[in-house]
Structure formats: C-alpha cells, structure tokens
Design an enzyme around this catalytic site. Sequence first.
Site, PDB file in Angstrom:
ATOM      1  N   HIS A 223       0.812  -1.221   0.000  1.00 35.76           N
ATOM      2  CA  HIS A 223       0.000   0.000   0.000  1.00 35.76           C
ATOM      3  C   HIS A 223       0.846   1.273   0.000  1.00 35.76           C
ATOM      4  O   HIS A 223       0.607   2.156  -0.822  1.00 35.76           O
ATOM      5  CB  HIS A 223      -1.017   0.033   1.134  1.00 35.76           C
ATOM      6  N   TYR A 227       1.776   5.216  -2.502  1.00 33.72           N
ATOM      7  CA  TYR A 227       2.106   6.597  -2.130  1.00 33.72           C
ATOM      8  C   TYR A 227       3.524   6.961  -2.519  1.00 33.72           C
ATOM      9  O   TYR A 227       3.814   8.132  -2.788  1.00 33.72           O
ATOM     10  CB  TYR A 227       1.843   6.824  -0.630  1.00 33.72           C
ATOM     11  N   HIS A 374      -9.247   0.565 -11.175  1.00 34.74           N
ATOM     12  CA  HIS A 374      -8.864   1.572 -10.166  1.00 34.74           C
ATOM     13  C   HIS A 374      -7.362   1.822 -10.205  1.00 34.74           C
ATOM     14  O   HIS A 374      -6.901   2.968 -10.194  1.00 34.74           O
ATOM     15  CB  HIS A 374      -9.282   1.074  -8.772  1.00 34.74           C
ATOM     16  N   PHE A 375      -6.614   0.748 -10.286  1.00 36.93           N
ATOM     17  CA  PHE A 375      -5.153   0.804 -10.317  1.00 36.93           C
ATOM     18  C   PHE A 375      -4.671   1.635 -11.501  1.00 36.93           C
ATOM     19  O   PHE A 375      -3.738   2.433 -11.391  1.00 36.93           O
ATOM     20  CB  PHE A 375      -4.673  -0.639 -10.440  1.00 36.93           C
ATOM     21  N   HIS A 376      -5.346   1.445 -12.650  1.00 41.19           N
ATOM     22  CA  HIS A 376      -4.931   2.179 -13.850  1.00 41.19           C
ATOM     23  C   HIS A 376      -5.329   3.649 -13.805  1.00 41.19           C
ATOM     24  O   HIS A 376      -4.731   4.473 -14.492  1.00 41.19           O
ATOM     25  CB  HIS A 376      -5.482   1.490 -15.109  1.00 41.19           C
ATOM     26  N   ARG A 439     -10.456 -10.536 -12.254  1.00 46.31           N
ATOM     27  CA  ARG A 439      -9.146 -10.051 -12.671  1.00 46.31           C
ATOM     28  C   ARG A 439      -8.201 -11.245 -12.739  1.00 46.31           C
ATOM     29  O   ARG A 439      -8.582 -12.359 -12.414  1.00 46.31           O
ATOM     30  CB  ARG A 439      -8.640  -9.013 -11.664  1.00 46.31           C
ATOM     31  N   ARG A 440      -6.982 -11.010 -13.162  1.00 41.37           N
ATOM     32  CA  ARG A 440      -5.953 -12.064 -13.245  1.00 41.37           C
ATOM     33  C   ARG A 440      -6.422 -13.269 -14.057  1.00 41.37           C
ATOM     34  O   ARG A 440      -6.096 -14.408 -13.729  1.00 41.37           O
ATOM     35  CB  ARG A 440      -5.565 -12.579 -11.844  1.00 41.37           C
TER      36      ARG A 440
END
Length: 548
Positions: A223, A227, A374-376, A439-440
Amino acid sequence: MLKDKLKVDRRDGKLSMAHFYVAFIALAIGGLAGLLQVLVRSGKFELPAGIGYYQILTVHGVVLGLVLTTFFIMGFQIAAVSRTSGTLTNRQRMFGWIGFAVMTIGTIMAATMILLNEASVLYTFYAPLQAHALYYIGLTLVIVGSWIDGAVIIMKYIEWRKKNPGQASPLLTYMSLINTLMWIVCTIGVAATVLLQLLPWSLGLVETVNVGVSRTLFWYFGHPLVYFWLLPAYMAWYVIIPKIIGGKIFSDSLARLSFVLFLFFSIPVGIHHQLLEPGIDPAWKFLQTILTFLVVIPSLMTAFSLFATFESYGRSKGAKGLFGWVKKLPWGDARFVVPFIGMLSFIPAGAGGIINASFQMNQVVHNTIWVTGHFHLTVATAVVLTFFGIAYWLIPHLTGRVLTKKMNKLAIIQGVTWTVGMTFMSGAMHAAGLLGAPRRSAFSEYGGSAQAAEWIPYQIAQAVGGSILFIGIILMLYIFINLAFFAPKGEQDFPVGESMTGEKVPMVFENMKLWLGITVLLILFAYTVPFIDLIQNAPPGSKGFKLW
C-alpha cells in the site's frame, strides 16, 4: 553565477538521466506486454510462440509497477535535491551510481527469469506460487539499490541542514526526503518476506511457507508503494506547476504537513488489501480501514492547495466570476496541461479507492477487474501523466536542450491520446468488474456461461482502449528520444515555485526523529497483534506451486 545555481550540475544530470533511460525502456517493454494482455482478453487474439498469458501479465506488472516507477522517481528526486540543495558531492554521486548499478543488475535478473517463464507469479508474487530463486534475488537487489539511491537524498539533506542551521530545508528536498524515508520503512516488509521466507523456500532450504505472513508482509509494503508513486506527482503539483503557470505555492507549511501525514497513514493500512483473507481478526481489518480513510485528509489538503494556487493566479490576471480563473491557465503548455489531466483523474481514482477499502463494498469488487481499473486510474493516469509532464521539461534541462513548440504540441496530443485510451480501458474495467468479471484471468467464455457473455463487450472495449494507450506510449518514447538526443541545444528551466505568503515554516517539520517515531508507533500498533496471531495460529505451511 546565479544561473549556474539554478541548473542541475551536468554530472548529477547524467546520474538522473541513467535512471530515466532504464525507466523509458521499461515503459516500452511493459507497455507492449499490456497491449498483448488486452488483446488476449478480447478473445480475438492468441499469443504466438508458446508465450503464456501470465508470463506477460507478470512482465507488465513488475516492469511498469516496480521498475519504471522506482527508476523514474529516484532519478527525479536526485535531480530535485541537486537543484534545490546544491550539487551532490563526489561521494554522494558515487553512492548514486552504485545504487543505480545494483538496481539495474537486479532488474535484468528478475526480468530474465520472467521472460524465461520461470517466474509467472504476477506483480504481487504471492505465495504459494513459486518463482525461480534468481527472480527473488533480482527483486532484492532492486530494493537494496533503491536504498543506496535513497542514502544520497538523506546525506544531501543532512549536509544542507548542517550548513544552514535554524532554517527550513528547501521544499522539494524535504518532500524527496519524506518519500525516501517512507520507501525505506515500507520496503523492509517486502525485503523480509523475500529474504526470510520466499528465497529459502525457492532454494529448497525449507519445504513450506506461511502464506498469511508472506501476504501481510507484501501488503505492508504494497500500500505505501502506491504513495511512493504518488508523492513525486504531488511534488510536481505543489512546487513545480505553480511556477509553470506563473503563480505561487499556496502554503509551504501546508505542503509539508500533508507529506508528514502521508508518512504516518500510508504504511499501517496494508490489511485493507486483505479484507477477504482468512487468518486476520476482523477488528484489526476494521482498525486499518479507519487508518486508510485518514489518508483522505492530506489528499483533500492537496486539492484545496492546488486549486487555491490556480484561482489566486487567475484572479491576479483579472479573472472575474466563479470560474473565470480557469480561462487564464496556460492551456497551451504541455508542462501544465498533461499533469492537470492527471490531477483531475485522481478524483474518480480516489473515490474508487474509498470503495475498495470499505468493508461492505469491497465484498462486491474484491478480485474483480474493477480493482485493475482503479489501479490504472491512480498509477497509470494520475501518476504517469504527471511523470510525463515532468519529463517534458526535466529531460531537456538535464541534456542541455529545449522543449520546442513542435514537441510541446506533440506532448499535448500524447497526453490527450493517453487520456482517451485510459478512459475506454479503465471505464470498461470498472463496468465489467461491477458485473463480476474476474481479474488475473485470460479470456474465457466459462463454458458458454450467460454471465461471462456479458463481460465480452467490455473486454473488447478494453482492447480498444489499450491499443490507443499503446499509441500514446509510442508518442511518449518519440518525445523522450527527441528531448534526450535531438532537440535544439539551449537552456530549459527547472521550475521551482515560491510560497505565496513568504511564510516562516515552523522548525518542528524538520524534526525527523519525531515524525519517524510516530510512524513506527503507528506501525507497531496496527501490525504487532495481527502478526503474532498469523504466526501462532498459522495453518500448515504451503509447498511451492508452479501452475504455468
């Protein structure tokens, strides 16, 4: 003389550029792997020559998520520290080159194992999937190299403080230091699982691994990694964008406070990635969820500060009405426009993050392609577009060239192309995730299932978006090569903003022992009991699996 001080020393520039060369090679390789992934998922394309889907998925995740970002961030932070705290000493520069060499060797080792299909364990390298030992050694070297790079920033900060007692350090140096300290503290987790668990296990020295401990150590790192990617973008938003538009930083102290809060609240929250994992008491999951939501505070402080800067600048140029200042912003300058798109994309990205970290809503989207979407939005849009915006002026600054009008125009086209591609791809991922698409997973009709048939149009939309994104990558690589080797010689500014108020920064911000002490206490509070639980009440350990 003043002009020399405002320019990064050419020797420091070469060190930063070495990092950028590796970062942009990673962009090319990882981007190609991403394109192949979305084409396979559309069901209209099969990989040639026996290449496995999970092989390219691992390439894409590791090369873009870990290699591109780490090399770019270290190169940028070294340049930022050199520009604001003075040229590196020969000793500091030597450390930088050693760190770069160790990271590069580790990257080549890990990448070779993935390409040989000996490490198709995805970007999370979750046990019980077992990779070749050289893959784990390579990743360890990347982390150790980044620590040596980080030591350069810490040494420069200490040197500056000794020479300037009683003064607040330059803002960009301060931000680079906080991000580096956060990185060192969080990577202890991933170094621990790799060195103490995964490496002995992959070498056959131990038969089994404690999967719960391994995953918890990964997310202790995983996580704050987000950041670590994000804070350099915040550095550009807080300090560099105000100078580019001709305005001033809203508040130096506010910027420092937001970074300190990120240091506190980014690390003791990793368990919110494990809300559906057994072995962790729900009370501790709940606690880390609360700590996760506290990260919203520095994010909102950042949004307030940025738009206060934009509005103040617009008003100073005679803007009237509620949104008249928007027209006064330099919409023809790629150094502003492309990171600004990144800022806007962070609004829906942050909202998606709140959903992922919520106990009940996480049940709906967990392990669906919503999470990938979300990650992208966070990393591949907000962060990467800001990195591109930094590259437009920093690469020519370091190579003694200039960003021409033609390249500036192409850079805006590149940013818009990227945004269009990501809107298609990430939007389709979010929508398909809400319909339950996993996913995956490579393309599958799931035996003609009616539910799986619902996902296929979205998977085709992802392929369309991914193809547009790949065009954006080609444009960015063309711009990078131009700015590094072919652009006209000249002096490109390294913009560093000044505070609007000329405020005196409270010296408590420089008390690193205090901030690190609070960080360590929060980590011990959030993790000690769950770790003891995971070790004392561990299920039988798992042998290694190779499912490819």
